[in-house]
Design an enzyme around this catalytic site. Sequence first.
Site, short mmCIF file in Angstrom:
data_model
loop_
_atom_site.label_atom_id
_atom_site.label_comp_id
_atom_site.label_asym_id
_atom_site.label_seq_id
_atom_site.Cartn_x
_atom_site.Cartn_y
_atom_site.Cartn_z
N ARG A 103 -10.06 6.46 4.11
CA ARG A 103 -9.38 5.36 3.42
C ARG A 103 -9.15 5.70 1.95
O ARG A 103 -8.11 5.40 1.39
CB ARG A 103 -10.17 4.06 3.56
CG ARG A 103 -9.93 3.38 4.91
CD ARG A 103 -11.06 2.47 5.33
NE ARG A 103 -11.34 1.43 4.37
CZ ARG A 103 -12.54 0.85 4.23
NH1 ARG A 103 -13.56 1.23 4.97
NH2 ARG A 103 -12.70 -0.09 3.35
N ARG A 150 -21.73 -3.13 2.27
CA ARG A 150 -20.97 -4.38 2.37
C ARG A 150 -21.22 -5.07 3.71
O ARG A 150 -21.31 -4.43 4.75
CB ARG A 150 -19.48 -4.05 2.24
CG ARG A 150 -18.58 -5.22 2.51
CD ARG A 150 -17.22 -5.01 1.93
NE ARG A 150 -16.37 -4.14 2.72
CZ ARG A 150 -15.10 -3.88 2.38
NH1 ARG A 150 -14.58 -4.38 1.28
NH2 ARG A 150 -14.38 -3.10 3.14
N ARG A 191 0.82 -1.21 0.00
CA ARG A 191 0.00 0.00 0.00
C ARG A 191 0.85 1.26 0.00
O ARG A 191 0.30 2.36 -0.06
CB ARG A 191 -0.89 0.01 1.24
CG ARG A 191 -2.27 -0.55 1.02
CD ARG A 191 -2.97 -0.56 2.36
NE ARG A 191 -4.39 -0.41 2.28
CZ ARG A 191 -5.25 -1.42 2.24
NH1 ARG A 191 -4.81 -2.65 2.18
NH2 ARG A 191 -6.53 -1.20 2.24
P1 ADP Z 1 -9.99 -1.97 2.14
O1 ADP Z 1 -9.07 -2.25 0.99
O2 ADP Z 1 -11.42 -2.22 1.84
O3 ADP Z 1 -9.75 -0.63 2.77
P2 ADP Z 1 -8.55 -3.90 3.85
O4 ADP Z 1 -9.26 -5.00 4.52
O5 ADP Z 1 -7.58 -4.26 2.76
O6 ADP Z 1 -9.71 -2.96 3.31
O7 ADP Z 1 -7.76 -3.01 4.91
C1 ADP Z 1 -8.39 -2.50 6.07
C2 ADP Z 1 -7.40 -1.67 6.88
O8 ADP Z 1 -6.29 -2.50 7.30
C3 ADP Z 1 -6.75 -0.51 6.14
O9 ADP Z 1 -7.57 0.64 6.15
C4 ADP Z 1 -5.47 -0.33 6.97
O10 ADP Z 1 -5.73 0.33 8.19
C5 ADP Z 1 -5.07 -1.75 7.31
N1 ADP Z 1 -4.15 -2.33 6.29
C6 ADP Z 1 -4.43 -3.35 5.43
N2 ADP Z 1 -3.37 -3.62 4.64
C7 ADP Z 1 -2.39 -2.75 5.00
C8 ADP Z 1 -1.06 -2.50 4.54
N3 ADP Z 1 -0.51 -3.20 3.54
N4 ADP Z 1 -0.35 -1.52 5.15
C9 ADP Z 1 -0.88 -0.81 6.14
N5 ADP Z 1 -2.13 -0.96 6.61
C10 ADP Z 1 -2.89 -1.92 6.05
#
Ligand code: ADP
Length: 218
Positions: free
Chosen positions: A167, A123, A89
């Site tokens: 987000r 969702r 990310r």
């Molecule tokens: P979405 O893509 O729908 O926002 P995710 O389930 O992928 O949902 O992620 C939810 C939360 O988990 C993010 O908003 C973040 O806080 C955390 N998160 C997930 N993946 C990462 C990552 N690679 N690095 C940092 N935070 C992460």
Amino acid sequence: MVNLVIFGAPGSGKGTYASRLKTKLNVEVIATGDIFREIIKEDTPLAKTIKSYVEKGLLVPDEITLEILKQNLAKIPKDKGFLLDGYPRTVEQAKALNEIAKIDAIIHLVVPEWIIIERLSSRRICKNCGAIYNILFLKPKNDMICDNCGGPLYQREDDTPEVIRRRIEVYEKQTQPVLQYYKEKGVPFVEAKCEKLETPPEEIVDQILMGLKNLKLI
Ligand code: ADP
Ligand code: ZN
């Protein structure tokens, strides 16, 4: 054996497609968001730290995320590929990944923002097995009960309008540059476009499989 990253804004459907691609491609899915939600259920200092970021819609710090990624990659059988959902990310995370694995292609989901907002607010997720539903377009057969396992469905705490906005903001600022990073590296892209709210997941999955075939990766 193929190593992939599925990439797109929050709500672009990464998790929905990843779970369907898992069986078709015979890959392990590593979804950092799911892993964090599991950890948060525990009563540990790590759980508290992670929760403080996730509940605000902010990224968990790279050191924690990378450590968790490494632990999960290590569990994958040697003859099996993977599909990363939610990682990398940040460009830093992409660089760290580059040190430990080779990525064959990026699956890029292109979804307009209005669809994202509609989808995230409707969702629902199975508490038991993590299956993803949508009360408008991907309804469970029985109200609020999982088709797969009969578990109860719930709404994620970060699927509220304010946190969704944050987000998306974080995605624009920190995550979009990751695309540029992979373009510059010459990693091939498979694009899947979703232009309607009611497009069935299978249609997108087919687009993705076709793209991977064209690249001769499957
Ligand atoms: P979405 O893509 O729908 O926002 P995710 O389930 O992928 O949902 O992620 C939810 C939360 O988990 C993010 O908003 C973040 O806080 C955390 N998160 C997930 N993946 C990462 C990552 N690679 N690095 C940092 N935070 C992460
Ligand atoms: Zn379930």
